[in-house]
Design a protein around this motif. Structure first.
Motif, PDB file in Angstrom:
ATOM      1  N   PHE A  24       0.675  -1.321  -0.195  1.00 43.23           N
ATOM      2  CA  PHE A  24      -0.201   0.267   0.150  1.00 43.23           C
ATOM      3  C   PHE A  24       0.289   1.056   0.197  1.00 43.23           C
ATOM      4  CE2 PHE A  24      -2.569   3.351   1.820  1.00 43.23           C
ATOM      5  CZ  PHE A  24      -3.695   3.267   1.667  1.00 43.23           C
ATOM      6  N   GLU A  84       1.524   5.791  -0.772  1.00 46.82           N
ATOM      7  CA  GLU A  84       0.935   6.574  -0.343  1.00 46.82           C
ATOM      8  C   GLU A  84       1.268   7.608  -1.816  1.00 46.82           C
ATOM      9  OE1 GLU A  84       0.808   9.580   2.970  1.00 46.82           O
ATOM     10  OE2 GLU A  84       2.110   8.423   2.938  1.00 46.82           O
ATOM     11  N   THR A  99      -5.129   4.921  -7.109  1.00 50.46           N
ATOM     12  CA  THR A  99      -6.326   5.229  -7.065  1.00 50.46           C
ATOM     13  C   THR A  99      -5.872   7.275  -7.258  1.00 50.46           C
ATOM     14  OG1 THR A  99      -6.352   5.465  -5.335  1.00 50.46           O
ATOM     15  CG2 THR A  99      -6.979   3.149  -6.021  1.00 50.46           C
ATOM     16  N   GLU A 158      -6.084   8.772  -3.973  1.00 51.94           N
ATOM     17  CA  GLU A 158      -5.392   8.562  -2.875  1.00 51.94           C
ATOM     18  C   GLU A 158      -4.331   7.527  -2.527  1.00 51.94           C
ATOM     19  OE1 GLU A 158      -5.813  11.456  -2.007  1.00 51.94           O
ATOM     20  OE2 GLU A 158      -7.817  11.826  -2.972  1.00 51.94           O
ATOM     21  N   TYR A 159      -4.443   6.864  -3.341  1.00 52.50           N
ATOM     22  CA  TYR A 159      -2.721   5.989  -2.992  1.00 52.50           C
ATOM     23  C   TYR A 159      -2.751   4.925  -3.777  1.00 52.50           C
ATOM     24  CZ  TYR A 159      -7.185   3.470  -1.780  1.00 52.50           C
ATOM     25  OH  TYR A 159      -8.683   2.538  -1.580  1.00 52.50           O
ATOM     26  N   ILE A 207      -1.561   0.757  -4.745  1.00 52.13           N
ATOM     27  CA  ILE A 207      -1.157  -0.501  -4.738  1.00 52.13           C
ATOM     28  C   ILE A 207       0.107  -1.537  -5.499  1.00 52.13           C
ATOM     29  CG2 ILE A 207      -1.968  -3.055  -4.632  1.00 52.13           C
ATOM     30  CD1 ILE A 207      -4.982  -1.756  -3.085  1.00 52.13           C
TER      31      ILE A 207
END
Lengths: 142, 437
Positions: free
Chosen positions: A9, A11, A39, A41-42, A44
């Motif tokens: 995950f 940022e 996405t 906001e973050y 993967i």
């Protein structure tokens, strides 16, 4: 049938991916395949690498938000249409793919994916005698 | 038609000594009346206070403070000074930490409250010919019904437009020839933004002339900007549900401080730490005592708002003291778009998720003249981050539950553990980057 994958995950800030890759580099972990889903906001980041269990420990101990998961890995002949055939079988069985990526390893195509129903996917692979990768640590096949 | 300058000329221009005498009489009566409140009767007994101890307004310092916690502890009806059959209205605070605070009104209280609001609106030039459009939320929020009753009492055609639906608000401005609007400052700016998108020039296409703004902190610059945008005079309004709602204090045409109606309230400004009074002109916590209230008088209520009394006389002729604009809070309460929020409310929601770690950061910022809240929350170590849909669902669920709790919709951002700022070993919980706070 499944292989180990690291899911990280991240940022959406510059430097976060580099930090992860450097941690792996410093410990001599080799990447085999990687992909980033973004996405707003973050992100993967998903990685197939040598010594996945050790790599997981390294990242977790460094405070990285990481999961070690098992994803399906099919082996396909390196010729046109094999991916379409394989995914067509899953579609016909009503299985949906959460994410998928592919790469070449030792002259064979490798299809990595996660579905919404792992038990059913297992069953479909068996019934259709699809060729899969038996080793959890892909680097052992290198 | 010609009207006088004052709505209640005698009261508004009462001399300082006249105000003092009125306050002495009303404070005595209020303390006597509070003996009917189970809460105050007990408290007076504990400190040995009797109504006879109150001879002048200065004797107010003999009375213990009342806090928001007292209101919560006596929820819902334990602080009232009249039986419930005398009460006709209930309002409740927006906060939902533990018990909400409930405020009761008798029919006489509603009438007095309406008079106070009418007096404020008259002071800034509202007259019965005006059309008043209220963009406050109605219901428990006192900015709705409070302004409604006051504007009606003054005699204006009053449009209870309610919150939101900006296009409809603008249609009413133009179709109904609205002249007076009540809005929170950020919403006034939002209205202008939408007007521009619609090609509407407020000066050319509307009859707007007066704007009552309040319920969220704003600077003199913000006010000026809003006035320039909409072509109106904007007047600062101060109120709180515990005191009734709007109508506690309001700017006059001088736009220099808000006259607080001293026939309704005794004002004290105290040092929030020592609780000792500070001289006029110095900033401290506003403490208010209601002296014109029947159902639920509150004695020396600590508002937690920081402000000061502006020294000197106002050229408008009113002798009632003036409060400066609010300077902040002596607790950690956040006021966002008129809604009162305590960080603990957010924390309580977040702590209900096993997927989340204990650190979070509340960021308040202004985007296109709208104030927003973003909540960054750390994911707990070891949670499965491979499943994007699950993370998305978690995020949405947090947003929904936060909205249920704080009544506004924040943006929620999931972040890895350890990524939130820590200062001097203590987590920073609130970052306020709002324009001109």
């Amino acid at each position: 049938m499944t292989v180990h994958q690291l899911s990280i995950f991240l940022e959406n800030r510059s430097g976060t991916l580099v930090k992860v890759l450097k941690l792996l580099k410093d410990q001599g972990i080799q990447l085999i395949a990687s992909t980033i889903a973004d996405t707003a906001e973050y992100g993967i980041c998903r990685i197939i690498c040598s010594e996945p269990v050790r790599a997981f420990d390294i990242l977790r101990d460094a405070g990285v938000a990481v999961s070690l998961c098992e994803v399906f890995a099919l082996e396909l002949d390196d010729e046109p249409g094999r991916a379409a055939d394989a995914i067509g079988i899953f579609a016909a069985e009503g299985l949906s793919i959460a994410y998928l990526y592919s790469f070449l390893l030792n002259g064979k195509g490798v299809l990595i994916f996660r579905t919404d129903n792992a038990d059913k996917a297992r069953d479909v692979i068996k019934r259709n005698t699809l060729s899969f990768i038996p080793e959890k640590d892909l680097s052992k096949l290198l | 038609m010609s009207y006088g300058e004052y709505y209640n000329p005698e009261i508004e221009t009462l001399s300082r000594s006249g105000i003092g005498a009125l306050q002495a009489e009303r404070l005595r009566a209020t303390v006597r009346h509070c003996m009917n409140s189970p809460f105050y009767a007990k408290r007076f007994k504990e400190c040995g206070l009797t109504p006879d101890d109150i001879k002048s307004p200065a004797d107010i310092t003999k009375i213990p403070f009342t806090t928001k916690q007292d209101l919560r502890d006596t929820y819902p009806f334990g602080i009232a000074s009249v039986p419930l059959d005398k009460c006709v209205r209930l309002h409740s605070s927006s906060g939902t930490t533990g018990n909400p605070t409930v405020v009761l009104h008798s029919a006489r209280d509603l009438d007095n409250w309406s008079t106070a609001v009418a007096r404020c609106l008259w002071m800034v030039g509202c007259r019965p010919e005006d059309v008043f459009q209220n963009t406050s939320g109605y219901g428990m929020f006192t900015g709705g019904l409070g302004f409604q009753y006051g504007a009606e009492k003054l005699g204006m055609l009053t449009v209870p437009a309610g919150a939101g639906n900006t296009l409809r608000q603008i249609k009413f401005f133009t179709d109904l020839r609205t002249t007076v609007v009540h809005a929170i400052p950020s919403y006034a700016a939002r209205i202008f933004e939408v007007m521009q998108q619609q090609g509407i020039d407020p000066r050319r296409d509307t009859a707007l002339r007066i704007l009552a703004i309040g319920a969220e902190p704003h600077s003199a610059d913000t006010r000026k900007r809003i006035e320039d945008m909409l072509g109106v005079k904007a007047y600062n309004s101060f109120g709180m549900s515990e005191m009734c709602g709007p109508g506690v204090a309001f700017e006059c045409k001088e736009q220099n401080g808000m006259h607080i109606w001293e026939d309704y309230y005794i004002v004290e400004i105290v040092d929030p730490v020592t609780l000792e009074p500070v001289p006029d002109g110095e900033v401290g916590e506003l403490v208010l005592t209601t002296i014109n209230r029947e159902a639920m008088p509150l004695l020396r209520y600590r508002t937690r708002d920081l402000t000061r009394i502006l020294p000197g006389e106002c050229p408008c002729g009113r002798k009632h003291k003036r409060l400066d604009r609010m300077k902040g809070r002596s607790d950690d309460m956040i006021i966002l778009r008129g809604v009162n929020i305590f960080p603990i409310q957010i924390e309580t929601v977040l702590m209900g998720y096993e997927e989340l770690a204990s650190d979070y950061l509340i960021t308040l910022e202004t985007l296109d003249d709208n104030d927003f809240m973003t909540v960054d929350v750390e994911l707990r170590e070891g949670i499965n981050v491979d499943d994007y849909n699950r993370l998305l669902k978690l995020e949405k669920d947090i947003v929904r539950r936060l909205h249920d709790e704080i009544l506004i919709t924040p943006k929620v951002r999931l972040v890895p553990k350890g990524s939130l700022p820590v200062s001097e070993g203590k987590a920073v919980r609130v970052k306020d980057l709002r324009k001109q706070y």
